[in-house]
Design a protein around this motif. Structure first.
Motif: not given
Length: 342
Positions: A149-164
């Motif tokens: 989905p077109t939101t994948y990179r932005e959404c998952v990118g922001n989320f993975s920073i918070k998970i890290k």
């Protein structure tokens, strides 16, 4: 592509090459009650001045269970729901799109595959499809992630920073609880992070098969986000217990590397995933791991009262290769890592 379980799972019976031997299939342990003894740790306590108590709870959970759940972790429920929704959408994309990410060689950084990375040689297949890719350092990998989905990179990118960041906070509490220096893990020991999204379609006879077999994670820690469908089981005291999918919590698994580094003070939980006959289940695991060339050694500042065999120093990439070569058998792997006796 035709191998993806989600493409053909609407069948009347489980194919023979998905049926596990009686000693490893779920059988009567498919549906077991949720365990109310599983530790649930409120990370707000550490923020609000009761840091010592939080550390003690985490260390106790890591010693007795090898895993725990965290709440009040600083990531909103909306962010969790949005990211899980994006993950699920990947598996609903048209077949032509998924074909481009389907595993046909080991060189692909971002891949969709079925069962495991050893599909062609394994004796029994897992009832799952999986999306897997690195996510840290973000700038190194994000441009290789799914475009749709077109939101994948932005959404998952922001989320993975918070998970890290969440992983760093938890590891800081663990290092303090082990008596190690502050920020002991803020280096190459946590130099990478891999996202593994597992998609388990409904199965006609879930007692015969597995989504993931019994294993330990070959990482430092795993942060797992579940949807509202149960399926995670952990092996404790010789029996399986079921982990309830709490709506605003993450499951934290102690990885096998952290067990090694802590000289066995903390244990890595053996766990598996079972399927069900009516609902698709999706989970997203964030594996916090060392950089490839990071040297792994047991922490010198931790005393070893159990007089365990001394492990030789090894590079993480060598460890990971041996782990998969030994099919996740951590007992066999540990013996191979023991230093020769004088």
């Amino acid at each position: 592509m035709e191998k993806l379980v989600s493409n053909w799972s609407n069948v009347q019976s489980v194919p023979e090459n998905y049926i596990f031997p009686p000693e490893t299939r779920p059988g009567e342990y498919l549906k077991i009650p949720f365990s109310h003894s599983i530790p649930i740790i409120d990370l707000n306590e550490a923020q609000n001045g009761d840091r010592t108590n939080t550390i003690q709870k985490i260390i106790k959970a890591a010693q007795e269970f090898g895993f725990f759940q965290v709440i009040n972790h600083g990531i909103s429920l909306n962010e969790m729901k949005e990211t899980m929704s994006v993950f699920k959408e990947v598996f609903q994309m048209p077949d032509e799109y998924k074909q481009n990410m389907h595993l046909d060689d080991d060189l692909k950084t971002c891949k969709i595959f079925t069962s495991s990375l050893r599909y062609e040689t394994e004796k029994v297949h897992l009832w799952r499809d999986s999306l897997r890719h690195p996510s840290h350092p973000l700038e190194q990998w994000q441009h290789l992630w799914p475009e749709n989905p077109t939101t994948y990179r932005e959404c998952v990118g922001n989320f993975s920073i918070k998970i890290k960041d969440l992983g760093s906070r938890i590891l800081d509490l663990i290092s303090e609880g082990l008596g190690l220096e502050c920020e002991y893990f803020d280096n190459d020991l946590t130099g990478s992070m891999i996202i593994s999204v597992n998609h388990y379609p409904p199965c006609p006879t879930p007692s015969l098969t597995l989504g993931i077999t019994k294993h330990k994670d070959p990482y430092i820690i795993t942060i797992l986000m579940q949807d509202d469908v149960s399926g995670l089981q952990v092996f404790k005291d010789g029996k399986w217990i079921s982990v309830e999918p709490l709506p605003h919590a993450f499951v934290i698994n102690i990885g096998h590397l952290l067990e090694i580094i802590s000289k066995g003070k903390l244990i890595s939980a053996e766990h598996r995933a079972v399927t069900n006959s009516s609902h698709t289940r999706t989970s997203a695991a964030f594996f916090i791991a060392p950089s490839d060339d990071c040297l792994i050694v047991p922490a010198q500042d931790i005393s070893d009262e159990n007089d365990r065999p001394i492990l030789k120093c090894f590079k993480y990439k060598e460890f990971l290769k041996q782990f998969f070569n030994k099919h996740g058998d951590t007992d066999m792997l540990r013996k191979s890592l023991e230093a020769p006796k004088n």
